[in-house]
Design a protein around this motif. Structure first.
Motif, PDB file in Angstrom:
ATOM      1  N   TYR A   1       2.889  16.168  53.285  1.00 55.96           N
ATOM      2  CA  TYR A   1       4.137  16.405  52.590  1.00 55.96           C
ATOM      3  C   TYR A   1       5.148  15.296  52.875  1.00 55.96           C
ATOM      4  N   LEU A   2       6.018  15.050  51.907  1.00 56.43           N
ATOM      5  CA  LEU A   2       7.047  14.027  52.024  1.00 56.43           C
ATOM      6  C   LEU A   2       8.416  14.686  52.115  1.00 56.43           C
ATOM      7  N   MET A   3       9.254  14.172  53.015  1.00 59.17           N
ATOM      8  CA  MET A   3      10.631  14.661  53.165  1.00 59.17           C
ATOM      9  C   MET A   3      11.591  13.495  52.995  1.00 59.17           C
ATOM     10  N   GLU A   4      12.682  13.758  52.293  1.00 56.78           N
ATOM     11  CA  GLU A   4      13.591  12.682  51.896  1.00 56.78           C
ATOM     12  C   GLU A   4      15.041  13.035  52.197  1.00 56.78           C
ATOM     13  N   CYS A   5      15.851  11.998  52.306  1.00 51.98           N
ATOM     14  CA  CYS A   5      17.288  12.139  52.576  1.00 51.98           C
ATOM     15  C   CYS A   5      17.552  12.812  53.926  1.00 51.98           C
ATOM     16  N   LEU A   6      16.829  12.380  54.944  1.00 46.50           N
ATOM     17  CA  LEU A   6      17.067  12.867  56.305  1.00 46.50           C
ATOM     18  C   LEU A   6      18.192  12.063  56.948  1.00 46.50           C
ATOM     19  N   VAL A   7      19.045  12.744  57.686  1.00 43.66           N
ATOM     20  CA  VAL A   7      20.195  12.110  58.321  1.00 43.66           C
ATOM     21  C   VAL A   7      20.031  12.174  59.843  1.00 43.66           C
ATOM     22  N   ASN A   8      20.774  11.331  60.544  1.00 46.12           N
ATOM     23  CA  ASN A   8      20.814  11.330  62.020  1.00 46.12           C
ATOM     24  C   ASN A   8      19.499  10.926  62.677  1.00 46.12           C
ATOM     25  N   LEU A   9      18.636  10.226  61.962  1.00 43.79           N
ATOM     26  CA  LEU A   9      17.372   9.813  62.563  1.00 43.79           C
ATOM     27  C   LEU A   9      17.578   8.843  63.719  1.00 43.79           C
ATOM     28  N   GLU A  10      18.711   8.141  63.714  1.00 46.64           N
ATOM     29  CA  GLU A  10      18.991   7.197  64.807  1.00 46.64           C
ATOM     30  C   GLU A  10      19.221   7.901  66.136  1.00 46.64           C
ATOM     31  N   LEU A  11      19.404   9.219  66.123  1.00 49.43           N
ATOM     32  CA  LEU A  11      19.650   9.973  67.345  1.00 49.43           C
ATOM     33  C   LEU A  11      18.362  10.447  68.020  1.00 49.43           C
ATOM     34  N   LEU A  12      17.239  10.214  67.385  1.00 51.50           N
ATOM     35  CA  LEU A  12      15.988  10.762  67.891  1.00 51.50           C
ATOM     36  C   LEU A  12      15.300   9.834  68.879  1.00 51.50           C
ATOM     37  N   PRO A  13      14.704  10.400  69.922  1.00 43.77           N
ATOM     38  CA  PRO A  13      13.802   9.620  70.771  1.00 43.77           C
ATOM     39  C   PRO A  13      12.485   9.412  70.028  1.00 43.77           C
TER      40      PRO A  13
ATOM     41  N   TYR B   1      14.221  18.990  67.954  1.00 40.57           N
ATOM     42  CA  TYR B   1      14.527  19.437  69.314  1.00 40.57           C
ATOM     43  C   TYR B   1      14.171  18.317  70.279  1.00 40.57           C
ATOM     44  N   ILE B   2      15.159  17.895  71.055  1.00 42.52           N
ATOM     45  CA  ILE B   2      14.962  16.792  72.008  1.00 42.52           C
ATOM     46  C   ILE B   2      15.377  17.266  73.400  1.00 42.52           C
ATOM     47  N   PRO B   3      14.780  16.692  74.448  1.00 44.13           N
ATOM     48  CA  PRO B   3      15.140  17.117  75.799  1.00 44.13           C
ATOM     49  C   PRO B   3      16.624  16.881  76.092  1.00 44.13           C
ATOM     50  N   LYS B   4      17.233  17.860  76.754  1.00 45.48           N
ATOM     51  CA  LYS B   4      18.620  17.688  77.169  1.00 45.48           C
ATOM     52  C   LYS B   4      18.722  16.596  78.208  1.00 45.48           C
ATOM     53  N   VAL B   5      19.778  15.811  78.106  1.00 43.63           N
ATOM     54  CA  VAL B   5      20.020  14.764  79.104  1.00 43.63           C
ATOM     55  C   VAL B   5      20.683  15.396  80.303  1.00 43.63           C
TER      56      VAL B   5
ATOM     57  N   SER C   1      15.305  26.371  75.870  1.00 42.63           N
ATOM     58  CA  SER C   1      16.561  26.333  76.624  1.00 42.63           C
ATOM     59  C   SER C   1      16.793  24.973  77.270  1.00 42.63           C
ATOM     60  N   GLN C   2      15.733  24.180  77.402  1.00 39.21           N
ATOM     61  CA  GLN C   2      15.844  22.851  77.986  1.00 39.21           C
ATOM     62  C   GLN C   2      15.999  21.759  76.924  1.00 39.21           C
ATOM     63  N   MET C   3      16.151  22.187  75.671  1.00 37.11           N
ATOM     64  CA  MET C   3      16.251  21.241  74.566  1.00 37.11           C
ATOM     65  C   MET C   3      17.605  21.336  73.883  1.00 37.11           C
ATOM     66  N   GLU C   4      17.988  20.263  73.204  1.00 38.75           N
ATOM     67  CA  GLU C   4      19.146  20.315  72.325  1.00 38.75           C
ATOM     68  C   GLU C   4      18.703  20.013  70.907  1.00 38.75           C
ATOM     69  N   VAL C   5      19.479  20.478  69.941  1.00 41.23           N
ATOM     70  CA  VAL C   5      19.107  20.376  68.533  1.00 41.23           C
ATOM     71  C   VAL C   5      19.857  19.231  67.873  1.00 41.23           C
ATOM     72  N   VAL C   6      19.123  18.418  67.128  1.00 41.63           N
ATOM     73  CA  VAL C   6      19.728  17.400  66.272  1.00 41.63           C
ATOM     74  C   VAL C   6      19.514  17.845  64.829  1.00 41.63           C
ATOM     75  N   ASP C   7      20.595  18.032  64.100  1.00 40.02           N
ATOM     76  CA  ASP C   7      20.511  18.447  62.702  1.00 40.02           C
ATOM     77  C   ASP C   7      20.236  17.220  61.847  1.00 40.02           C
ATOM     78  N   LEU C   8      19.122  17.230  61.140  1.00 41.20           N
ATOM     79  CA  LEU C   8      18.702  16.096  60.316  1.00 41.20           C
ATOM     80  C   LEU C   8      18.981  16.329  58.829  1.00 41.20           C
ATOM     81  N   THR C   9      19.865  17.293  58.552  1.00 44.47           N
ATOM     82  CA  THR C   9      20.084  17.766  57.187  1.00 44.47           C
ATOM     83  C   THR C   9      21.452  17.343  56.670  1.00 44.47           C
TER      84      THR C   9
END
Length: 250
Positions: A207-219, A244-248, A16-24
């Motif tokens: 494991y390797l993951m590819e084509c991730l988006v919005n990585l610039e939004l991550l702490p 999941y990143i802490p809410k500002v 509840s104290q986190m917000e979600v960043v969709d990396l897909t």
């Protein structure tokens, strides 16, 4: 409170104290694909007008959109390491984000260990054993398109050196993801260089993951959740990747 419910309550409170960043990335017509793979096909097979309800048919390669690779994808000698062998929580855990987007990478270049260590030093982050490591080149943000230039993203990208692969192997990370179409592979005009990540890191069940988006939004540190489809003999699978990143606090 019932002791059996306490961990669940703590988990609920934490999220509840986190917000979600969709990396897909969105699966849609015309997205980039590895050039030898089949097209993504989405067909409005059943419609309200014709059938009274709505349902699409989807056909795609296992390595479509934001996806993960299983070891058998690159290692013929590991037929037992297909998607069925991937633990349900393999892509759930603490995450270290490494931002290399401060320069404009050229096709075929490879990031050195010095680049990675400088990026970590800027944020003060450390990679811990079991971390999921996400590396942002700024490549997808620059070149991902559903238009006629889609192939540039697929035919060109920066990679990662052997020293970076060794570094992450020594750290005993559980997965590595990038915003490029093939983790670690330097590619220029469709010609691929040697990939230490597919040949050495993936072989070690990292494991390797590819084509991730919005990585610039991550702490520098966050909590990551993704899961592949459970495909029989699967070499890889699309995933829904979430950070999941802490809410500002205002």
């Amino acid at each position: 409170m019932d002791s059996a419910k306490q961990p669940l309550a703590a988990l609920k409170a934490a999220f509840s104290q986190m917000e979600v960043v969709d990396l897909t990335v969105t699966l849609e017509k015309g997205i980039p694909r590895w050039p030898s793979h089949p097209h993504l096909v989405i067909d409005q097979t059943v419609t309200h007008e014709h059938d009274g309800y709505y349902c699409q048919s989807v056909s795609f390669a296992e390595h479509t959109g934001t996806h993960m690779d299983a070891p058998y994808h690159a290692h013929r000698e590991l037929p037992h390491l297909t998607l069925e062998s991937v633990a349900p929580d393999a892509l759930i855990g603490m995450c270290t984000s490494i931002d290399l987007s401060g320069r404009e990478w050229l096709p075929g270049e490879s990031a050195e260990l010095d680049d990675v260590e400088r990026a970590l030093a800027r944020t003060g982050a450390e990679i811990d054993e079991g971390d999921i490591v996400l590396i942002n080149f700024g490549w997808l943000k620059r070149f991902w398109t559903t238009g006629r230039d889609w192939r540039y993203y697929a035919d060109n990208q920066p990679g990662l050196t052997k020293e970076v692969a060794d570094f992450l192997l020594e750290k005993r990370v559980r997965a590595v993801g990038t915003d490029t179409i093939a983790v670690g592979t330097p590619i220029a005009d469709g010609v691929s260089g040697y990939c230490h990540f597919h040949q050495r890191v993936l072989k070690n069940e990292i494991y390797l993951m590819e084509c991730l988006v919005n990585l610039e939004l991550l702490p520098a540190k966050c909590f990551f959740i993704a899961a592949p489809l459970k495909i029989h003999n699967g070499s890889g699978s699309p995933v829904r990747a979430l950070a999941y990143i802490p809410k500002v606090r205002q």
